[in-house]
Design an enzyme around this catalytic site. Structure first.
Site, PDB file in Angstrom:
ATOM      1  N   HIS A   1      26.562   4.617  21.297  1.00 28.43           N
ATOM      2  CA  HIS A   1      25.386   3.719  21.376  1.00 28.43           C
ATOM      3  C   HIS A   1      24.553   3.854  20.109  1.00 28.43           C
ATOM      4  O   HIS A   1      24.545   4.905  19.462  1.00 28.43           O
ATOM      5  CB  HIS A   1      24.534   4.009  22.619  1.00 28.43           C
ATOM      6  CG  HIS A   1      23.825   5.330  22.595  1.00 28.43           C
ATOM      7  ND1 HIS A   1      22.547   5.499  22.071  1.00 28.43           N
ATOM      8  CD2 HIS A   1      24.204   6.566  23.018  1.00 28.43           C
ATOM      9  CE1 HIS A   1      22.186   6.772  22.197  1.00 28.43           C
ATOM     10  NE2 HIS A   1      23.168   7.445  22.755  1.00 28.43           N
TER      11      HIS A   1
ATOM     12  N   ASP B   1      21.203   2.551  20.116  1.00 29.12           N
ATOM     13  CA  ASP B   1      19.769   2.523  20.417  1.00 29.12           C
ATOM     14  C   ASP B   1      19.251   3.950  20.407  1.00 29.12           C
ATOM     15  O   ASP B   1      20.045   4.912  20.445  1.00 29.12           O
ATOM     16  CB  ASP B   1      19.500   1.846  21.779  1.00 29.12           C
ATOM     17  CG  ASP B   1      20.138   2.584  22.943  1.00 29.12           C
ATOM     18  OD1 ASP B   1      21.318   2.978  22.814  1.00 29.12           O
ATOM     19  OD2 ASP B   1      19.480   2.767  23.985  1.00 29.12           O
TER      20      ASP B   1
ATOM     21  N   ASP C   1      21.719  11.456  17.974  1.00 25.53           N
ATOM     22  CA  ASP C   1      21.801  10.743  19.257  1.00 25.53           C
ATOM     23  C   ASP C   1      21.556   9.263  19.044  1.00 25.53           C
ATOM     24  O   ASP C   1      20.458   8.794  19.205  1.00 25.53           O
ATOM     25  CB  ASP C   1      20.774  11.352  20.227  1.00 25.53           C
ATOM     26  CG  ASP C   1      20.827  10.752  21.619  1.00 25.53           C
ATOM     27  OD1 ASP C   1      21.792  10.047  21.927  1.00 25.53           O
ATOM     28  OD2 ASP C   1      19.875  10.976  22.381  1.00 25.53           O
TER      29      ASP C   1
ATOM     30  N   GLU D   1      21.606   2.509  25.981  1.00 28.75           N
ATOM     31  CA  GLU D   1      21.925   3.790  26.597  1.00 28.75           C
ATOM     32  C   GLU D   1      20.677   4.572  26.976  1.00 28.75           C
ATOM     33  O   GLU D   1      20.614   5.174  28.056  1.00 28.75           O
ATOM     34  CB  GLU D   1      22.789   4.620  25.638  1.00 28.75           C
ATOM     35  CG  GLU D   1      23.469   5.830  26.288  1.00 28.75           C
ATOM     36  CD  GLU D   1      22.612   7.078  26.365  1.00 28.75           C
ATOM     37  OE1 GLU D   1      22.933   7.958  27.183  1.00 28.75           O
ATOM     38  OE2 GLU D   1      21.601   7.182  25.632  1.00 28.75           O
ATOM     39  N   GLU D   2      19.681   4.569  26.095  1.00 28.92           N
ATOM     40  CA  GLU D   2      18.505   5.421  26.329  1.00 28.92           C
ATOM     41  C   GLU D   2      17.662   4.975  27.512  1.00 28.92           C
ATOM     42  O   GLU D   2      16.762   5.703  27.948  1.00 28.92           O
ATOM     43  CB  GLU D   2      17.645   5.497  25.061  1.00 28.92           C
ATOM     44  CG  GLU D   2      18.338   6.150  23.862  1.00 28.92           C
ATOM     45  CD  GLU D   2      18.698   7.628  24.068  1.00 28.92           C
ATOM     46  OE1 GLU D   2      18.369   8.187  25.125  1.00 28.92           O
ATOM     47  OE2 GLU D   2      19.317   8.214  23.159  1.00 28.92           O
TER      48      GLU D   2
ATOM     49  N   HIS E   1     -16.632   4.526  34.521  1.00 25.30           N
ATOM     50  CA  HIS E   1     -17.344   5.629  33.859  1.00 25.30           C
ATOM     51  C   HIS E   1     -17.400   6.799  34.843  1.00 25.30           C
ATOM     52  O   HIS E   1     -17.853   6.649  35.978  1.00 25.30           O
ATOM     53  CB  HIS E   1     -18.750   5.134  33.514  1.00 25.30           C
ATOM     54  CG  HIS E   1     -19.575   6.084  32.710  1.00 25.30           C
ATOM     55  ND1 HIS E   1     -19.873   7.359  33.134  1.00 25.30           N
ATOM     56  CD2 HIS E   1     -20.156   5.946  31.506  1.00 25.30           C
ATOM     57  CE1 HIS E   1     -20.619   7.955  32.216  1.00 25.30           C
ATOM     58  NE2 HIS E   1     -20.798   7.115  31.208  1.00 25.30           N
TER      59      HIS E   1
ATOM     60  N   THR F   1     -14.766   9.908  28.899  1.00 25.74           N
ATOM     61  CA  THR F   1     -15.191  10.203  30.271  1.00 25.74           C
ATOM     62  C   THR F   1     -14.902   9.000  31.161  1.00 25.74           C
ATOM     63  O   THR F   1     -15.795   8.288  31.581  1.00 25.74           O
ATOM     64  CB  THR F   1     -16.686  10.555  30.301  1.00 25.74           C
ATOM     65  OG1 THR F   1     -17.391   9.546  29.567  1.00 25.74           O
ATOM     66  CG2 THR F   1     -16.933  11.887  29.648  1.00 25.74           C
TER      67      THR F   1
END
Lengths: 491, 491
Positions: free
Chosen positions: B115, B117, B148, B182-183, B243, B345
């Site tokens: 592969h 990708d 890979d 593939e990934e 918030h 926050t």
């Protein structure tokens, strides 16, 4: 704190000396200019939490100073030193801008505090409009920092600008103190206040903060805020991220450890599990209970506004009490893990959990820091993990509480009545204005919070806004409040 | 699967017909060209998990096809349809590239799968060099996809290129099948294999996959992989982020709920807590135990390489068993929460926890999907949260297991001996090659995994690399393997 008995409120029986109609008429005819200035301010990405935006933040402080000079203020930009970053390097803090309008010793002197830094914002967070482009839509002015706190700061500036345009002396001397680090804990400001306690603050009688919002559609005066202890819990394992297929099952994953300790902070029913915290909270008295009971607050519309069918508490007093005067834990997110859309089969090597505890009287940030750190380390120790845990409190802002019977609040009621023709709610604020408590402790001056932001402004959220009405009528409120404060009589 | 008894290995007693020296000499003198091609391939950000990179992925498939045509392959680009996105829209899947070299019926035909990708990669993840710029440093070739799986695919292509350059007929017919998903779980490939079972695959005798790595510095042959069930657990609460000061304490926070359920997936000692999963795992037999015991594997250097002082298990067999033949849970990250440096926050409104379970014989992805979904919903129900939970399995790739006594592995031993002058380790792989099991189930052909990647290549991690030695000697290994496979005799 100055004792209440030193002051009394001289009710304004004849408004002949106060050319309120003329002043508000000027606001009405110049409102588009005020919106235009807000547009320019919102365009500056003055995010104080992101050091890569520091140049924008410095520019924001320069623009603030320039605007204040233009309307006749005696302006200073005060160097408050540097900020040390996690990697050990340091960068300049944004200067604090001060300005003085008038120094007539026969008048009261008020100090108005505000900030022009903002929270982070990105389109991909889910904003409907560009966060740093003011969008004027259906009576609302959208943009990061619109309500928190650029429009309120500008409303104060415009209030002074209007007095000047009509050649009317403001009824009180006004000092402004505008900072640029509020959203990350007002780094450097406390030292500045301490250093200027006997100079800048010596002639100040009262401090006014407009960095909060109303509770409902009814205007409000605010007499308390919660503090904020913001923590980073970092779990570090392997030296690099690892492939979860190749290494999964052989290593103790930092992410599993972090999730494990974060899960021990708060129960599903909202109970804080860190020992000692709940015990430190001041009990809720009958008078306070009654005050909450009297407040106009509709749980149903509160739920609808935020899109929920059920809240943590189902009655008004419990809900308001847990919003204002009880602590809570919020887990904000995790830095270092996979956070994008899609799939990634990674074992993150170092993850930082970010959470904060909103604290209240009688908690103390230094004690909370120790309680949380000790507790997380003890929880972590039980996991027998080989990974390293490091807990740091990166913000430790104290809560603030005033006496709502102080004449400053009577002046606030009178100003609200004059502009909006209603009685304001007397409320507290769940959020934190880190410096309120410092003003109180260091200067000993009395403080009022006089919000103009709407309850639905979306502070820190996507699609933050302020309504044009609140911005413009809020400017009138500040014009009126300067007059009402001038009527507080010194004995 | 073709029965082992059909084949025997005819040992190559005289190498006179195999001009190995000449072939490897050509590799030596052309290695810089091979590195240059790898550089061009790594420059393409063919991240299959990110739909915004789909154009790059299509370009990568085109480049692969073009390269195969250049060296004389009979190339086809097979349309495998579209991918439906979370928002309901659909985009084209990358075409599958097939190529054929030779169709002599007297020879064996091998099918090489690979592969092109890659996993996501960004500088800010902590890379020392630009992930999409090949960096040649200290004998290593750094870049996303280096090991890979771009370099191994190119090594196969170069192996054929070298035969052609020297005008030597490859000893076997070779078909290549190169995919681009593939990934993310080889979307669309299974249907393609089923559809081409009686055409492309009919003449294929053996399938070779080089999408894995050695266990140590010693070359290895791989006879098993784990599967992967990748889950998204989405908790949705208020309609927008809130918030944490203003709303903290009043709402049940989705992040607290998500942390609460993720914490129930796996214990601190690595035990999967989802009922039924451990019970489904095939028991570890004595023969398998002995095989692990014989493998050259140094826990000390394994620990050092990844920068840990302690692993999940402290003896070799337990560690290898939990790496290869026991399931595990990895929590990869959370989408929708605050993940940047600094402080924010916020109460995130919708958060998606991403985790995967590496599964093994005799687990079944469809059963795992139900076990995990039911379990998380039952854990969530106990929280009595008003928020909404949605659990989806987005990848469900099966494990694969071959018989290491098959002649394909003997051929592998001979090729390794010829190139590296050592005996290879017989290993399994903790990671997943989603399609291995599909090849086995659909075509019934025998499969070998013949890795050339190094144990420390950092697949899916920062600073992924392949060593120049492994890339170049690996090309020789493939040249040799084509010969050794040709020596497997049909009865």
């Amino acid at each position: 704190m100055i004792s209440i008995s030193v002051f009394c409120l001289l009710l304004c029986t004849g408004a002949s000396a106060f050319r309120f109609e003329e002043l508000t008429q000027y606001v009405n005819t110049h409102q588009d200019e005020f919106v235009e200035t807000l547009r320019q301010w919102i365009a500056v990405e003055s995010d104080s939490s992101d050091v890569t935006k520091r140049a924008d933040l410095h520019r924001m402080m320069d623009m603030t100073a320039e605007k204040l000079r233009l309307i006749g203020g005696k302006v200073e930009m005060i160097d408050i030193g540097t900020q040390t970053l996690a990697n050990g390097s340091s960068i300049d803090l944004p200067k604090v801008v001060t300005a003085q309008f008038g120094d007539d010793p026969s008048k009261h002197t008020v100090c108005v505090y505000g900030h022009v830094d903002v929270q982070p914002a990105k389109m991909e967070d889910g904003w409907s409009t560009e966060p740093y482009e003011l969008t004027d839509l259906n009576g609302n002015l959208y943009g990061r920092g619109a309500s928190d706190n650029k429009a309120p700061v500008l409303a104060w500036i415009h209030a002074l600008e209007v007095y000047k345009a009509l050649n009317i002396d403001p009824p009180v001397n006004v000092k402004l103190l505008i900072e640029g680090m509020e959203e990350t804990g007002s780094n450097g400001l406390e030292q500045m206040i301490v250093a200027h306690k006997d100079s800048f603050f010596s002639a100040v009688d009262f401090i006014i903060i407009s960095d909060c919002v109303w509770l409902s559609k009814r205007p409000a005066l605010t007499y308390g805020t919660r503090g904020n202890c913001y923590f980073c819990a970092e779990v570090e394992g392997p030296k690099n991220d690892l492939h979860s297929g190749v290494y999964g099952g052989t290593v103790v994953e930092p992410m599993t450890d972090l999730i494990g300790i974060l899960d021990k902070l708060i129960s599903s029913s909202g109970q804080i599990l860190v020992p000692g915290i709940r015990e430190a909270v001041a009990p809720l008295g009958d008078e306070e209970w009654s005050r909450y009971q009297d407040i106009e607050f509709d749980l149903q519309s509160f739920k609808q506004d935020i899109g929920l069918t059920q809240l943590m508490y189902s009655n008004k007093v419990d809900l308001l009490a847990h919003r204002w005067r009880h602590p809570t834990v919020s887990i904000h997110g995790i830095e270092g893990a996979f956070s994008s859309p899609g799939t990634k089969t990674v074992i993150p090597a170092k993850v930082i959990g970010k959470f904060s505890i909103r604290q209240v009287p009688d908690m103390d940030p230094a004690v909370v820091e120790k309680q949380v750190t000790d507790y997380l380390h003890s929880v972590f120790a039980k996991r027998k993990s080989p990974n390293k845990l490091n807990v740091t409190m990166v913000i430790g802002a104290k809560p603030w509480l005033a006496d709502p019977k102080h004449p400053l609040f009577d002046a606030g009621k009178a100003a609200v009545k004059r502009v909006f023709d209603v009685e304001p709610d007397l409320i507290r604020e769940g959020g934190t204005i880190p410096i309120a408590r410092t003003f109180q402790d260091v200067t000993g001056k009395s403080i009022i919070m006089l919000p103009i932001g709407g309850f639905d402004d979306g502070l820190h959220s996507q699609n933050e806004k302020i309504s044009r009405r609140n911005y413009i009528e809020g400017t009138k409120l500040f014009i009126a409040y300067l007059y009402e404060v001038s009527q507080i009589k010194k004995y």
